[in-house]
Write a protein that holds these residues in place. Structure first.
Motif, PDB file in Angstrom:
ATOM      1  N   ALA A   1     -10.547  -6.677   4.339  1.00 17.84           N
ATOM      2  CA  ALA A   1     -10.839  -5.166   4.222  1.00 17.84           C
ATOM      3  C   ALA A   1     -12.329  -5.624   3.522  1.00 17.84           C
ATOM      4  CB  ALA A   1      -9.738  -4.092   3.473  1.00 17.84           C
TER       5      ALA A   1
ATOM      6  N   PHE B   1       0.564  -1.094  -0.207  1.00 22.01           N
ATOM      7  CA  PHE B   1      -0.070  -0.225   0.448  1.00 22.01           C
ATOM      8  C   PHE B   1       1.071   1.358   0.086  1.00 22.01           C
ATOM      9  CE2 PHE B   1      -2.430  -3.239   2.980  1.00 22.01           C
ATOM     10  CZ  PHE B   1      -4.110  -3.560   1.688  1.00 22.01           C
TER      11      PHE B   1
ATOM     12  N   ALA C   1      -5.669  -5.512  -0.896  1.00 22.91           N
ATOM     13  CA  ALA C   1      -6.730  -4.270   0.487  1.00 22.91           C
ATOM     14  C   ALA C   1      -7.796  -5.963   1.076  1.00 22.91           C
ATOM     15  CB  ALA C   1      -7.750  -3.502   0.302  1.00 22.91           C
TER      16      ALA C   1
ATOM     17  N   GLN D   1      -9.297   3.706   3.425  1.00 20.68           N
ATOM     18  CA  GLN D   1      -8.486   3.733   2.979  1.00 20.68           C
ATOM     19  C   GLN D   1      -6.962   3.801   2.525  1.00 20.68           C
ATOM     20  OE1 GLN D   1      -9.202   0.975   6.587  1.00 20.68           O
ATOM     21  NE2 GLN D   1     -10.183   1.983   7.889  1.00 20.68           N
ATOM     22  N   ILE D   2      -7.573   2.744   1.335  1.00 19.33           N
ATOM     23  CA  ILE D   2      -6.421   3.073   0.688  1.00 19.33           C
ATOM     24  C   ILE D   2      -6.514   3.789  -0.847  1.00 19.33           C
ATOM     25  CG2 ILE D   2      -5.121   0.852  -1.275  1.00 19.33           C
ATOM     26  CD1 ILE D   2      -5.144   0.192   2.110  1.00 19.33           C
TER      27      ILE D   2
ATOM     28  N   ILE E   1      -7.647  -3.269  11.162  1.00 16.88           N
ATOM     29  CA  ILE E   1      -8.529  -3.404  10.192  1.00 16.88           C
ATOM     30  C   ILE E   1      -9.419  -4.437  10.974  1.00 16.88           C
ATOM     31  CG2 ILE E   1      -9.055  -1.913   8.811  1.00 16.88           C
ATOM     32  CD1 ILE E   1      -8.313  -5.028   6.570  1.00 16.88           C
TER      33      ILE E   1
ATOM     34  N   GLU F   1     -13.470  -0.037   4.333  1.00 16.23           N
ATOM     35  CA  GLU F   1     -12.353  -0.045   4.795  1.00 16.23           C
ATOM     36  C   GLU F   1     -11.664   0.321   3.642  1.00 16.23           C
ATOM     37  OE1 GLU F   1     -12.660  -2.090   8.385  1.00 16.23           O
ATOM     38  OE2 GLU F   1     -12.111  -3.451   6.410  1.00 16.23           O
ATOM     39  N   THR F   2     -11.959  -0.199   2.159  1.00 17.65           N
ATOM     40  CA  THR F   2     -10.611  -0.322   1.026  1.00 17.65           C
ATOM     41  C   THR F   2     -10.405   1.181   0.606  1.00 17.65           C
ATOM     42  OG1 THR F   2     -11.114  -3.129   0.382  1.00 17.65           O
ATOM     43  CG2 THR F   2      -9.531  -1.511  -0.989  1.00 17.65           C
TER      44      THR F   2
END
Lengths: 266, 460
Positions: free
Chosen positions: B351, A111, B346, B359-360, A125, B355-356
């Motif tokens: 995830a 990431f 992710a 957060q990504i 998470i 969330e993906t």
């Protein structure tokens, strides 16, 4: 079943079956990419899936953590049982499943975050760490398991994308380990790496076998022979043959396997 | 008309030059193209460029200096007492002569000397046009013949052509830069003239804006107060309202389109959203003035609020709707450009989709998203028509969105529209406003760039 063939190494047979696939088929729209696959994956073993491009081995791998759910028009039939539960039954949440079945991809895909956050993302998470100290421990142990700790311990806040290709891939493995999965899937994890980085990853795979069930897709037959205890050969959407790696490479039963490992098809 | 014909002729000659160069290159190796250093088309392009470039430069300078030269020749042929007249009067005479020459004035009682001058003017013009044609075609032909001699099997035509093309590209970018510099300089120059009349302190910190000054002693006009704070406050207020509307709607619809919508839905809805950007702003203006403004006023009255029918809220809301596509379309593109491998990574970590995205994907797409918001802000700051029609012209210094306000751009328009004298503080104030606006947007851009560079999450 071919699984019950006699083998020399008795240790291999003793481990329990972790994942068991029966009658698995995959359709992309109308196209049938994979037909009727029966295969078991045992604990503390590395199973490699080999076969020519487009044979369905990666498609099958992606069935094991339901990554195919994210592909439009993809439909999976049959059953895959993980620890006694069919992962395709309605009451299984793919999000929880993927925390138990980790995956490492062909191309390293860290990431765009710091090294620390790359590892910490999964535990965060899933709420696995309640405070900073616990998170630090998870990050450190994951990086140590992936053999990356010594190389990056002084620059955990630098971006993960700044690492070399081999380091990035080990970072991705550490990231997968961090959520404490039971099974790790690897989709050609070394195809984008140079021979030295590849050797490190292979060593790592062998170490990880102690704690995890590993399924690896590879195009390199040498790699399959080096890292795996069992091998399955796919061809044109069929699982042609499976067995102990040594047997598959020295004494294949099927003609197609024979042709592939000697380099005549593929 | 003549110029158009000339350009067509020049292009025809260039085409000819191309074929001449190509043929000669092929002939030099007896038709074996592979013996040439460069492809035959490069030899052709080399000759063609030699033919058109010098000629085009001549045409450009000739046309841009033609009028000045003819005018000065005409002035010198005027009678002596006429030459002593002021520039404005000489220009009047010249334009009269031009009109006679072109036949726009048909009168029987035109004085003889003027008729003669008109004849002379026509003559000069004819000479100039004829000269231009002869010189241009001559230069073109010379370029053709000159460059043709170089064609040889080992001649590196490709390198020359590529160098000339690169020169062309550099020239184009220099034009863009020079234009910007020109605009900035003219702003600076006029603004400095304004600041000799009104002190910068008063302009920047004064709280009262009332630029209308009396032109004559007997006129009723305000004293002319040039405190620009209310004007900038109005711009800020309306921009903020517009961004409050546009950023959430645009960003969320971009996320929906990029991550959740089916490709079919996206292919239909995205162009529809982009139509919003294509509606002329004046149409938004009367929508704001005739529909939204009164609606807000009535709504306010029904709950006991006193809302002006021209309010910052009406203008800001409609402006926000107008700039939704700037945010949504660009953000959608940058979100789509985030590699699928990051999403896969992710998802494979367990995830969820949200969330993906949160957060990504959004962090990875952030530089582009900030860029799109910036573009929207500059659109909002520069927007004029909606504000003129829906927010009024009175420079109230207020943070109340229900009151009428005015913006920098609207003030610039009202200061410069109509008959103006260009040395009064009133008109020059427009340039000062423009300069400050320019500086503010520049600072905004620099800040945003720095922020983006610092926080961007780079993916490969």
């Amino acid at each position: 079943m071919s699984l019950d063939q006699p083998v020399n190494d008795s240790e291999i047979m003793e481990t329990e079956i972790k994942v068991s696939a029966r009658g698995v088929g995959v359709f992309y729209g109308e196209a049938n990419a994979l037909r009727d696959v029966d295969i078991d994956f045992r604990q503390h073993q590395v199973t490699s899936l080999i076969g020519p491009s487009g044979c369905g081995k990666s498609t099958f791998l992606r069935c094991l953590n339901r990554m195919n759910d994210t592909v439009d028009g993809c439909r999976v039939v049959g059953s895959i049982v993980l620890d006694g539960q069919n992962i395709y039954s309605k009451d299984v949440d793919p999000v929880e499943l993927r925390a138990r079945v980790g995956m490492v991809f062909q191309k390293p895909n860290p990431f765009p975050k710091s090294i620390y956050d790359n590892i910490g993302y999964g535990p965060r998470i899933h709420g696995m760490a309640t405070n900073k100290t616990e998170m630090d421990e998870i990050v450190e142990s994951s990086l140590k398991l992936a053999g990356l700790w010594d190389e990056v311990k002084d620059r955990l806040d630098e971006p993960g994308t700044g690492l070399s290709g081999g380091q990035q891939q080990r970072l991705c493995i550490a990231r997968a380990i961090a959520v404490a999965p039971e099974v790790i899937l690897m989709d050609e994890p070394c195809s984008a790496l140079d021979p030295i980085a590849t050797a490190k990853i292979e060593e790592l795979i062998d170490e990880l076998r102690q704690n995890y069930t590993i399924v690896i897709v590879t195009h390199s037959m040498q790699q399959a022979a080096r890292v795996s205890q069992r091998t399955a050969f796919f061809h044109l959407g069929n699982l042609v043959e499976q067995g102990d790696t040594e047997q598959i490479f020295t004494n294949p039963v099927d003609d197609r396997t024979q042709s592939y490992i000697t380099g005549r098809i593929g | 008309m003549n110029t158009l014909l000339l350009i067509i002729a020049l292009l025809a000659m260039t085409t000819l030059a191309y074929h001449v160069g190509r043929k000669r290159a092929l002939a030099s190796v007896g038709g074996n193209g592979h013996l040439l250093h460069s492809l035959p088309s490069y030899h052709g392009a080399y000759v063609a460029l030699w033919c058109i470039l010098p000629a085009a430069i001549i045409v450009f300078f000739w046309l841009s200096s033609e009028n000045a030269i003819i005018n000065s020749m005409m002035v010198s042929s005027l009678s002596l007492e006429q030459q002593d007249l002021s520039t404005a009067e000489i220009n009047l005479i010249l334009s009269e002569i031009r009109n006679i020459a072109s036949g726009a004035i048909r009168s029987t009682n035109i004085d003889e000397t003027k008729l003669a001058l008109a004849d002379r003017y026509g003559e000069l013009q004819f000479l100039s046009t004829a000269g231009l044609i002869v010189v241009t075609m001559g230069i073109g032909a010379m370029g053709l013949l000159y460059s043709r001699r170089f064609i040889a099997p080992r001649f590196r035509a490709r390198r020359w052509v590529e160098r000339m093309v690169m020169g062309l590209l550099i020239a184009c970018s220099i034009i863009a830069i020079l234009t910007t510099i020109g605009i900035v300089l003219s702003l600076l120059f006029e603004a400095s003239r304004f600041f000799t009349k009104v002190s910068p302190i008063e302009f920047l910190f004064g709280l009262h804006w009332s630029p209308q000054t009396a032109l004559r002693a007997d006129q009723v006009g305000s004293t002319g107060a040039f405190g620009a704070v209310p004007v900038f406050a109005g711009t800020l207020l309306i921009t903020i309202i517009a961004m409050i509307v546009a950023v959430p709607i645009g960003l969320l619809s971009a996320i929906y389109m990029a991550e959740y919508a089916t490709p079919h839905f996206r292919s239909v809805v995205k162009p529809l959203l982009e139509i919003l950007a294509g509606v002329p702003t004046v149409v938004y203006g009367f929508f704001a003035a005739l529909t939204v403004g009164p609606f807000i006023r009535d709504l306010g009255e029904s709950v006991g609020l006193n809302v002006a029918s021209e309010s910052a809220l009406a203008a800001g809301l409609v402006m926000g709707i107008m700039i939704i596509p700037f945010v949504s379309s660009l953000s959608d593109d940058v979100i789509n450009a985030v590699p699928q491998s990051l999403r896969d990574g992710a998802f494979a970590m367990g995830a969820t989709k949200s969330e993906t995205i949160r957060q990504i994907i959004i962090p990875a797409a952030l530089p582009g998203i900030v860029g799109s918001i910036l573009l929207a802000v500059s659109r909002a700051i520069g927007e004029t028509m909606i504000v003129v029609m829906a927010a009024g012209l009175s420079a109230n210094f207020t943070a109340n969105p229900f009151e009428a306000v005015t913006t920098v751009t609207v003030q610039i328009v009202t200061l410069l529209v109509g008959d103006q004298e260009f040395d009064s503080a009133k008109t020059l104030a427009a340039f000062a406003l423009g300069l400050i606006l320019f500086i503010v947007t520049l600072i905004l851009n620099v800040i945003a760039l720095t922020v983006v560079r610092k926080y961007r999450e780079k993916y490969d």
